[in-house]
Write an enzyme that holds these catalytic residues in place. Structure first.
Site, short mmCIF file in Angstrom:
data_model
loop_
_atom_site.label_atom_id
_atom_site.label_comp_id
_atom_site.label_asym_id
_atom_site.label_seq_id
_atom_site.Cartn_x
_atom_site.Cartn_y
_atom_site.Cartn_z
N SER A 50 0.85 -1.20 0.00
CA SER A 50 0.00 0.00 0.00
C SER A 50 0.88 1.25 0.00
O SER A 50 2.11 1.16 0.23
CB SER A 50 -0.88 0.01 1.25
OG SER A 50 -0.07 0.23 2.40
N ASP A 82 -1.30 -1.90 -3.96
CA ASP A 82 -2.65 -1.93 -3.40
C ASP A 82 -3.18 -0.49 -3.30
O ASP A 82 -2.50 0.40 -2.78
CB ASP A 82 -2.56 -2.56 -2.00
CG ASP A 82 -3.92 -2.89 -1.41
OD1 ASP A 82 -4.86 -3.13 -2.18
OD2 ASP A 82 -4.01 -2.94 -0.16
N GLY A 181 -10.41 -3.20 7.63
CA GLY A 181 -10.20 -3.08 9.07
C GLY A 181 -10.86 -4.18 9.89
O GLY A 181 -11.35 -5.18 9.36
N GLY A 212 -11.13 -6.06 1.80
CA GLY A 212 -11.73 -6.11 3.13
C GLY A 212 -12.20 -7.51 3.50
O GLY A 212 -13.24 -7.69 4.10
N SER A 214 -10.74 -9.87 5.43
CA SER A 214 -10.26 -10.53 6.65
C SER A 214 -11.42 -11.02 7.50
O SER A 214 -12.50 -10.44 7.51
CB SER A 214 -9.40 -9.56 7.49
OG SER A 214 -8.09 -9.50 6.98
N ASN A 254 -8.26 -10.12 -0.60
CA ASN A 254 -7.30 -9.23 0.06
C ASN A 254 -7.32 -9.37 1.57
O ASN A 254 -8.37 -9.21 2.20
CB ASN A 254 -7.63 -7.77 -0.29
CG ASN A 254 -7.14 -7.38 -1.66
OD1 ASN A 254 -6.85 -8.23 -2.49
ND2 ASN A 254 -7.07 -6.09 -1.90
P1 13P Z 1 -8.75 -6.29 5.49
O1 13P Z 1 -8.69 -5.02 6.29
O2 13P Z 1 -10.08 -6.96 5.64
O3 13P Z 1 -7.64 -7.21 5.78
O4 13P Z 1 -8.64 -5.86 3.93
C1 13P Z 1 -7.41 -5.61 3.34
C2 13P Z 1 -7.53 -5.02 1.99
O5 13P Z 1 -8.57 -4.98 1.37
C3 13P Z 1 -6.30 -4.48 1.39
O6 13P Z 1 -6.54 -3.88 0.16
O1 G3H Z 2 -6.55 -1.48 2.22
C1 G3H Z 2 -5.88 -1.18 3.20
C2 G3H Z 2 -4.77 -2.07 3.61
O2 G3H Z 2 -5.11 -2.76 4.78
C3 G3H Z 2 -3.51 -1.28 3.76
O3 G3H Z 2 -3.53 -0.52 4.92
O4 G3H Z 2 -2.94 1.78 4.16
O5 G3H Z 2 -2.63 1.07 6.57
O6 G3H Z 2 -1.13 0.18 4.76
P1 G3H Z 2 -2.49 0.70 5.11
ZN ZN Z 3 -8.41 -2.89 0.01
#
Ligand code: 13P
Ligand code: G3H
Ligand code: ZN
Length: 309
Positions: A50, A82, A181, A212, A214, A254
């Site tokens: 990211s 990302d 998150g 998202g 997780s 992701n």
């Molecule tokens: P999570 O916060 O659900 O792990 O999603 C991560 C994500 O989408 C990164 O692009």
């Molecule tokens: O989509 C978000 C990812 O979890 C990356 O998070 O921007 O804190 O690195 P970050």
């Molecule tokens: Zn994302």
């Protein structure tokens, strides 16, 4: 062994209803844990970076660490940007050697998102790099929106078809109820499978991406809380809901939050249980092992991606 695009990974995933895990990386231990897991499961893997990760670890470190992971493991890895927010960051990553970039124009009106995505696709494809775009908005509970307001922002199936045709994008991130998150739902978790099926039916050859995704694994939340953390009320997408989504075109899943929770839980535990220890390698190794175990579980049990290399 090389940095590769996701094209072949997604082709196989689409054909057999599994998904490729796309894991966010920020440092050496996270990269090692993920790549060791992918190697053990004989599965393809996407390491994604990211803007925040680039700022934290610095671009050159991440690039070289991922190159080292390829060299050390002997497996192919897709290196992906990302949530690229503009053309410039996508261009930088393409020029640096990334094999895949995401241009996230989801905050713009439809036509502006198309124009921006097309510009990135032209630049990337001329250099053998693939592009993910996003249509629809991921809303979290923190956004304080009602269920109706939330689904109003979900991806429109007809727009998705037009978007893919007009941009030539390689994969599409869609909004069907997930959010980033550790606080994804207030009540029961909900994903709009009917919308997903409709999108998949309209663009059956386009790999779809679930951001998202997780699960917010309870074991790690509990461990964080037990060893001094304060993460009350965290809730993610149940694993069986992710597996179900992979039947309808979701090829890339992701995951970042689950990595963060796994690593933090085991580092907290190690430090608490070993008060005399102050060698960072000890607790970072505990975090790395936790990541490897968690990622193997995701690949094997949730994404059904083992032995698909
Ligand atoms: P999570 O916060 O659900 O792990 O999603 C991560 C994500 O989408 C990164 O692009
Ligand atoms: O989509 C978000 C990812 O979890 C990356 O998070 O921007 O804190 O690195 P970050
Ligand atoms: Zn994302």
């Amino acid at each position: 062994m090389a940095l590769v695009t996701s094209t072949e990974m997604f082709r196989k995933a689409l054909a057999s209803n599994h998904a490729v895990g796309a894991f966010n990386v920020n440092n050496m231990e996270i990269i090692q844990g993920i790549v060791d897991a992918a190697k053990a499961e004989k599965a393809p893997v996407i390491l994604q970076v990211s803007a925040g990760a680039r700022k934290y670890a610095r671009p050159a470190y991440l690039l070289k660490l991922v190159e080292a992971a390829v060299l050390d493991s002997g497996i192919d890895v897709c290196l992906h940007l990302d949530h690229g927010e503009d053309f410039e960051i996508c261009k930088k990553c393409i020029d640096d050697g990334f094999t895949s970039v995401m241009i996230d124009g989801s905050k713009y009106p439809f036509e502006e998102n198309i124009a921006l995505t097309k510009k990135v696709v032209e630049y990337a494809h001329a250099r053998g790099v693939v592009v993910e775009a996003e249509l629809g908005k991921l809303a979290g509970v923190e956004d304080n929106v009602s269920v109706d307001e939330r689904s109003a922002k979900f991806t429109d199936p007809m727009e998705a078809k037009e978007f893919v045709e007009r941009t030539g994008v390689d994969s599409l991130a869609i909004a069907i109820g997930t959010s980033h998150g550790a606080y994804k739902f207030k009540g029961d978790p909900y994903l709009d499978y009917e919308r997903l099926k409709e999108i998949h039916a309209l663009i059956p050859d386009t790999p779809l991406v679930l951001h998202g995704a997780s699960t917010v694994i309870q074991e790690f939340v509990d461990k964080c809380n037990e060893y001094g953390g304060e993460i009350p009320g965290a809730q993610g997408v149940p694993e069986e809901m992710i597996t179900e989504a992979c039947k309808y075109g979701i090829c890339k899943v992701n995951i970042d939050t689950d990595l963060r929770l796994a690593m933090t839980a085991e580092v907290r535990k190690y430090i608490k249980e070993n008060p005399k220890e102050f060698d960072p390698r000890k607790y970072l190794a505990a975090g790395r092992d936790a990541i490897q175990g968690m990622v193997q579980h995701k690949i094997r049990d949730v994404l059904k991606g083992s032995d698909t290399l």
